[in-house]
Design a protein around this motif. Structure first.
Motif, mmCIF file in Angstrom:
data_model
loop_
_atom_site.group_PDB
_atom_site.id
_atom_site.type_symbol
_atom_site.label_atom_id
_atom_site.label_comp_id
_atom_site.label_asym_id
_atom_site.label_seq_id
_atom_site.Cartn_x
_atom_site.Cartn_y
_atom_site.Cartn_z
ATOM 1 N N LYS A 142 -0.486 21.671 65.273
ATOM 2 C CA LYS A 142 -0.025 21.728 63.884
ATOM 3 C C LYS A 142 0.165 20.321 63.338
ATOM 4 O O LYS A 142 -0.189 20.041 62.170
ATOM 5 N N TYR A 145 -3.221 18.876 62.743
ATOM 6 C CA TYR A 145 -3.830 19.523 61.588
ATOM 7 C C TYR A 145 -3.328 18.880 60.291
ATOM 8 O O TYR A 145 -4.110 18.439 59.448
ATOM 9 N N GLU A 252 -4.515 27.064 63.141
ATOM 10 C CA GLU A 252 -3.623 26.422 62.167
ATOM 11 C C GLU A 252 -4.081 26.714 60.738
ATOM 12 O O GLU A 252 -3.259 26.928 59.843
#
Length: 318
Positions: A142, A145, A252
C-alpha cells in the motif's frame, strides 16, 4: 608534617572532607614508617547523603579496627538529603558496625537508576522499531502504491490520466493489463493479445516495458491506468518480481476503486497459489478455464465467454 600524630577536628561544623584533604592525610602516613595518624571528627555534622557516600566509605575504611595507619573517629552522621527519613536525626556512630550499617543503607538507597533507565529506553526504542517495521511490512505494498501514484506527475487530480483521441475510454490509458508467467509468454503474445486487440481493446503486457525503466513504477502506473487486469495462471513460477508487483498492486488498485478489477484465466493450471489472499478469493465468475487442447468450437466458446466477462468488468469501471 612528619611528626603529626593527632589532628583534632572535633566539635566543628564539618559536613564533608574534600578529596584533596583525604589525599593529603594519606600522603602523610605513607611518607612515614609505622607512625599512625588519628583524625578526630567527633561532634561534627558529617553528612549522611548520597553526595557524601564516597567520603563515608573512606571514613569506614579507616575506622578502628583497621590495618591502616590513618585512623578516623566519627560520632554522628546527619541525613541532610532526606528530612522525611525514619532514622534518627542525627544518627549516632558508636563503633565501626554502626557506620557500616549506615554506609550499607546509603549504598542501597543511592543506587543509580541511570543504567536501568538507559536499558529501558533502549528496549522501548527496540520495541518501537519492531512495531514500526511490522506496520511497514504489513502495509508495504500500500505504501509503495501510494508512493508511486503520488509521485507520478502524469496522473491528474483524481489520479487518472485523461487521454484524448481514439481510445474507447478516455480516463484510462489501457483497457486490459495482462499479467502472465514466463511459460505462458508465447500464448499471451501470439494468441491472447492479438485476439483482444481484434476486439479493439488496448492491451498492456510486461514485454511493453522498455529495458532500464523502474519496474515497480511502470507496473504501478500501468495497472493504475488499466480498466482490467487479467492474470494468466500457468504452471510457471509465480515468485518473479514482475508477477509479485503486478499481483499486489492490482489488489491495492482494487481497494482504491472499491471494486474488483481482476480476472483469472487458467492456462495449463488450476491453482491460485502465488496470488495475494484477496485475489485468491475472487468471486467464482472471475475465473475462466482456457481449453488448451480444445476443439475449434471449444475455443470459440471460450473466447465468447472471455469476451463477455471482460466486457462485464470493463463496462462497470468508472
Amino acid at each position: 608534617m612528619q611528626l603529626l600524630h593527632v589532628l583534632n577536628l572535633s566539635d566543628n561544623h564539618i559536613l564533608t572532607l574534600s578529596k584533596e584533604l583525604r589525599s593529603d592525610l594519606e600522603s602523610i602516613v605513607s611518607s612515614r614508617n609505622n607512625i599512625t595518624l588519628t583524625v578526630d571528627l567527633t561532634k561534627n555534622v558529617i553528612s549522611c547523603s548520597c553526595d557524601n557516600l564516597e567520603v563515608l566509605e573512606w571514613i569506614l575504611e579507616h575506622t578502628l579496627p583497621t590495618s591502616s595507619l590513618l585512623i578516623l573517629k566519627l560520632s554522628t552522621c546527619y541525613y541532610t538529603h532526606n528530612a522525611s527519613t525514619t532514622l534518627a536525626y542525627p544518627v549516632l556512630i558508636r563503633n565501626k558496625a554502626d557506620l557500616l550499617f549506615q554506609v550499607t543503607f546509603l549504598q542501597k538507597l543511592c543506587t543509580s537508576y541511570t543504567p536501568v533507565l538507559i536499558s529501558l529506553v533502549v528496549l522501548l526504542f527496540f520495541i518501537f522499531n519492531i512495531i514500526i517495521g511490522a506496520i511497514i511490512h504489513r502495509f508495504r505494498w500500500k505504501i509503495r502504491y501510494w508512493y508511486y501514484i503520488g509521485n507520478n506527475r502524469e496522473f491528474g487530480r483524481n489520479g487518472y490520466t485523461s487521454i484524448e483521441g481514439s481510445l474507447r475510454f478516455q480516463r484510462f490509458k489501457y483497457d486490459i493489463y495482462l499479467a502472465y508467467e514466463e511459460d505462458a509468454r508465447e500464448f499471451v503474445l501470439e494468441t491472447l493479445r492479438p485476439k483482444l486487440e481484434e476486439q479493439e481493446y488496448v492491451v498492456f503486457v510486461l514485454d511493453d516495458i522498455l529495458e532500464g525503466l523502474p519496474l515497480c513504477n511502470v507496473l504501478t502506473k500501468s495497472i493504475h491506468s488499466s480498466r482490467l487486469v487479467v492474470f494468466v495462471l500457468s504452471n510457471g513460477s509465480r515468485e518473479s518480481l514482475e508477477w509479485t508487483i503486478a499481483a499486489h498492486m492490482t489488489n491495492e488498485e482494487s481497494t482504491h476503486r472499491g471494486k474488483s478489477i481482476s480476472l483469472a484465466m487458467f492456462y495449463d493450471s488450476n491453482s491460485t497459489l502465488g496470488l495475494p489472499e484477496n485475489l485468491q478469493l475472487l468471486r467464482h465468475d472471475a475465473f475462466i478455464d482456457y481449453p488448451i487442447n480444445g476443439s475449434e468450437d471449444e475455443l470459440s466458446a471460450f473466447y465468447e465467454d472471455f469476451k463477455a466477462k471482460v466486457s462485464g468488468i470493463i463496462t462497470t469501471t468508472v
